[in-house]
Design a protein around this motif. Structure first.
Motif, short mmCIF file in Angstrom:
data_model
loop_
_atom_site.label_atom_id
_atom_site.label_comp_id
_atom_site.label_asym_id
_atom_site.label_seq_id
_atom_site.Cartn_x
_atom_site.Cartn_y
_atom_site.Cartn_z
N ILE A 79 1.92 -2.33 9.99
CA ILE A 79 2.69 -1.19 10.51
C ILE A 79 2.81 -1.28 12.02
N ALA A 80 1.69 -1.60 12.69
CA ALA A 80 1.70 -1.69 14.14
C ALA A 80 2.65 -2.78 14.63
N VAL A 81 2.62 -3.95 13.99
CA VAL A 81 3.48 -5.06 14.40
C VAL A 81 4.95 -4.72 14.17
N ALA A 82 5.25 -4.07 13.04
CA ALA A 82 6.64 -3.68 12.77
C ALA A 82 7.13 -2.68 13.81
N LEU A 88 0.70 -7.39 0.18
CA LEU A 88 0.49 -8.81 0.38
C LEU A 88 -0.28 -9.04 1.68
N THR A 89 -1.53 -8.60 1.67
CA THR A 89 -2.37 -8.77 2.85
C THR A 89 -2.85 -10.22 2.94
N GLU A 90 -3.43 -10.56 4.09
CA GLU A 90 -3.98 -11.90 4.26
C GLU A 90 -5.07 -12.15 3.21
N LYS A 91 -5.85 -11.14 2.92
CA LYS A 91 -6.92 -11.28 1.94
C LYS A 91 -6.36 -11.60 0.56
N LEU A 92 -5.29 -10.90 0.17
CA LEU A 92 -4.68 -11.16 -1.14
C LEU A 92 -4.07 -12.55 -1.17
N ARG A 93 -3.40 -12.95 -0.10
CA ARG A 93 -2.79 -14.28 -0.06
C ARG A 93 -3.86 -15.37 -0.18
N ARG A 94 -5.00 -15.17 0.48
CA ARG A 94 -6.07 -16.17 0.40
C ARG A 94 -6.61 -16.31 -1.01
N ALA A 95 -6.59 -15.20 -1.75
CA ALA A 95 -7.09 -15.24 -3.13
C ALA A 95 -6.23 -16.13 -4.02
N PHE A 96 -5.01 -16.41 -3.59
CA PHE A 96 -4.09 -17.24 -4.36
C PHE A 96 -3.88 -18.61 -3.70
N ASP A 97 -4.80 -19.02 -2.83
CA ASP A 97 -4.63 -20.27 -2.09
C ASP A 97 -4.38 -21.47 -3.00
N LYS A 139 4.66 -14.90 -8.07
CA LYS A 139 4.91 -13.91 -9.12
C LYS A 139 4.42 -12.54 -8.69
N THR A 140 3.25 -12.49 -8.06
CA THR A 140 2.71 -11.22 -7.58
C THR A 140 3.60 -10.65 -6.49
N ALA A 141 4.11 -11.52 -5.64
CA ALA A 141 4.93 -11.08 -4.51
C ALA A 141 6.21 -10.38 -4.95
N GLU A 142 6.67 -10.68 -6.15
CA GLU A 142 7.90 -10.06 -6.66
C GLU A 142 7.75 -8.54 -6.75
N ASN A 143 6.52 -8.07 -6.98
CA ASN A 143 6.28 -6.64 -7.16
C ASN A 143 5.43 -6.05 -6.04
N ALA A 144 5.33 -6.77 -4.94
CA ALA A 144 4.45 -6.33 -3.86
C ALA A 144 5.23 -6.09 -2.57
N GLU A 145 4.50 -5.61 -1.55
CA GLU A 145 5.09 -5.30 -0.25
C GLU A 145 4.29 -5.99 0.84
N THR A 146 4.97 -6.47 1.87
CA THR A 146 4.23 -6.98 3.03
C THR A 146 3.66 -5.78 3.79
N PRO A 147 2.59 -5.98 4.56
CA PRO A 147 2.05 -4.88 5.35
C PRO A 147 3.06 -4.33 6.36
N GLU A 148 4.01 -5.17 6.80
CA GLU A 148 5.01 -4.73 7.76
C GLU A 148 6.03 -3.77 7.15
N PHE A 149 6.22 -3.85 5.84
CA PHE A 149 7.25 -3.08 5.16
C PHE A 149 7.15 -1.58 5.46
N THR A 150 5.95 -1.03 5.35
CA THR A 150 5.76 0.40 5.62
C THR A 150 6.07 0.72 7.08
N GLY A 151 5.80 -0.23 7.97
CA GLY A 151 6.13 -0.02 9.38
C GLY A 151 7.62 0.13 9.61
N TYR A 152 8.42 -0.67 8.89
CA TYR A 152 9.88 -0.53 9.00
C TYR A 152 10.31 0.87 8.55
#
Length: 284
Positions: free
Chosen positions: A21-24, A197-206, A214-227
Motif C-alpha cells: 500500500i505504501a509503495v503504491a 501475493l506477499t513475498e512470504k507466499l511467493r517463497r512458499a512456491f519457489d 494458479k494461485t495468482a489467478e485468484n490473488a492480489e498483489t500487496p500494491e493492489f489495495t494501495g491503488y
C-alpha cells in the motif's frame, strides 16, 4: 514538500499489505510515513527503512518511523512528528496487526497459543488509538480519509475467534467512526482484501511455479489495495462511501483498476459472504 503533496501514514508497513500500500501511494506521489517495529536494528530481512526507500524510488517520499503500536505513547509521538514535519495529514491506513505464526493452524483456539488474542490489541485497539490521534490533523485538512484493512473473516469463520472478532470489530468501528466524522470532511472505510501475493507466499512456491501461477489467478498483489486507496481518496463521491465495508476486488471494477499484468482479482463474496450493514439508528 509541495503544497499538493499529500501526506499519509501507513501502519504495519515493513512487509506484506502495508508495504504494498505504501509503495503504491508513493507511485502516486504521496509523502508516506511508514510504521512498524522492524527497523534496521531489528535484524529482520524486511524493514521500515527498506519500505521507505521503495516509496521514494516509486516517486513519493518515504519516511520510516519505528512505532510499537502496543505502546500508546509511541503512537502519540508518531502523530506529533507528522504534525511538526508535514503540518498536515490527509490519509491514515490502519494495517498494523499482531499476526501469530500459528494463525492458520486448524486446531481449536484453546489448543493454540493464547498470544493469538494479541490481535485484539495490535490490530483492533491500535487502529482506534491511531485514528484518535490522527483525527484532529485529518479534520484540519480540506479532505481526509481513514482506511482499515480487513477481510471476510468478519462475517465467516476464518482462522479462529480472535481473528474473526478483530475483523468484525474493525468493520463495526468504521461504521461508528463515520457517524462521528459526519460534516468534518473526513471519511472512513474498511477494505476487504483477498489472498495476498506477499513475498512470504511467493517463497512458499519457489519450487512450484505452476502452482504459484494458479494461485495468482485468484490473488492480489500487496500494491493492489494501495491503488484502490489512492483512487478512493480522489473520488469526488467519497463521502457517500464513508462508514462502509468495501470488497477491494469489486471497488477495482468501479474504478477501472487492474492488478499486476492487467489481471482483475475476483471478488470472494459468493464463497465467504457479504459485509454486514449496520442499522442506521444512532444513540448518543
Amino acid at each position: 514538500m509541495t503544497a499538493d503533496h499529500k501526506v499519509a501514514v501507513v501502519t504495519g508497513a515493513s512487509r506484506g499489505a502495508g508495504r504494498g500500500i505504501a509503495v503504491a501511494l508513493g507511485a502516486a506521489g504521496w509523502r508516506v510515513y511508514i510504521t512498524g517495529r522492524s527497523d534496521a536494528d531489528s535484524g529482520r530481512r524486511t524493514t521500515i527503512e527498506a519500505t521507505a526507500r521503495a516509496v521514494t524510488d516509486a516517486g513519493g517520499h518515504g519516511v520510516a518511523v519505528r512505532v510499537d503500536h502496543a505502546d500508546d505513547s509511541d503512537v502519540a509521538r508518531l502523530f506529533a512528528r507528522v504534525a511538526e514535519e508535514s503540518g498536515r495529514l490527509d490519509l491514515l491506513v490502519n494495517n498494523a496487526a499482531a499476526v501469530h505464526r500459528d494463525l492458520t493452524d486448524p486446531a481449536p483456539f484453546w489448543e493454540k497459543p493464547i498470544e493469538l488474542g494479541d490481535v485484539l490489541d495490535v490490530g483492533l485497539r491500535s487502529g482506534y488509538v491511531a485514528s484518535w490521534h490522527a483525527a484532529p490533523l485529518l479534520t484540519e485538512s480540506e479532505r481526509g480519509l481513514i482506511v482499515f484493512t480487513s477481510s471476510p473473516g468478519s462475517v465467516c469463520y476464518m482462522h479462529g475467534p480472535a481473528y474473526g472478532a478483530q475483523k468484525a470489530g474493525i468493520d463495526k468501528m468504521v461504521a461508528d467512526m463515520a457517524v462521528d466524522f459526519r460534516g468534518t470532511g473526513v471519511s472512513v472505510v474498511s477494505i476487504w482484501m483477498g489472498i495476498l501475493l506477499t513475498e512470504k507466499l511467493r517463497r512458499a512456491f519457489d519450487e512450484n511455479p505452476e502452482a504459484l501461477a494458479k494461485t495468482a489467478e485468484n490473488a492480489e498483489t500487496p500494491e493492489f489495495t494501495g491503488y484502490l486507496v489512492n483512487a478512493l481518496y480522489h473520488d469526488p463521491e467519497l463521502a457517500e462511501l464513508s462508514g462502509q465495508t468495501l470488497i477491494g476486488a469489486e471497488l477495482a471494477v468501479t474504478y477501472g483498476i487492474t492488478d499486476e499484468g492487467g489481471r482483475r482479482p475476483p471478488s470472494h463474496r459468493e464463497f465467504f459472504g457479504s459485509p454486514r450493514v449496520p442499522h442506521p439508528a444512532v444513540v448518543r
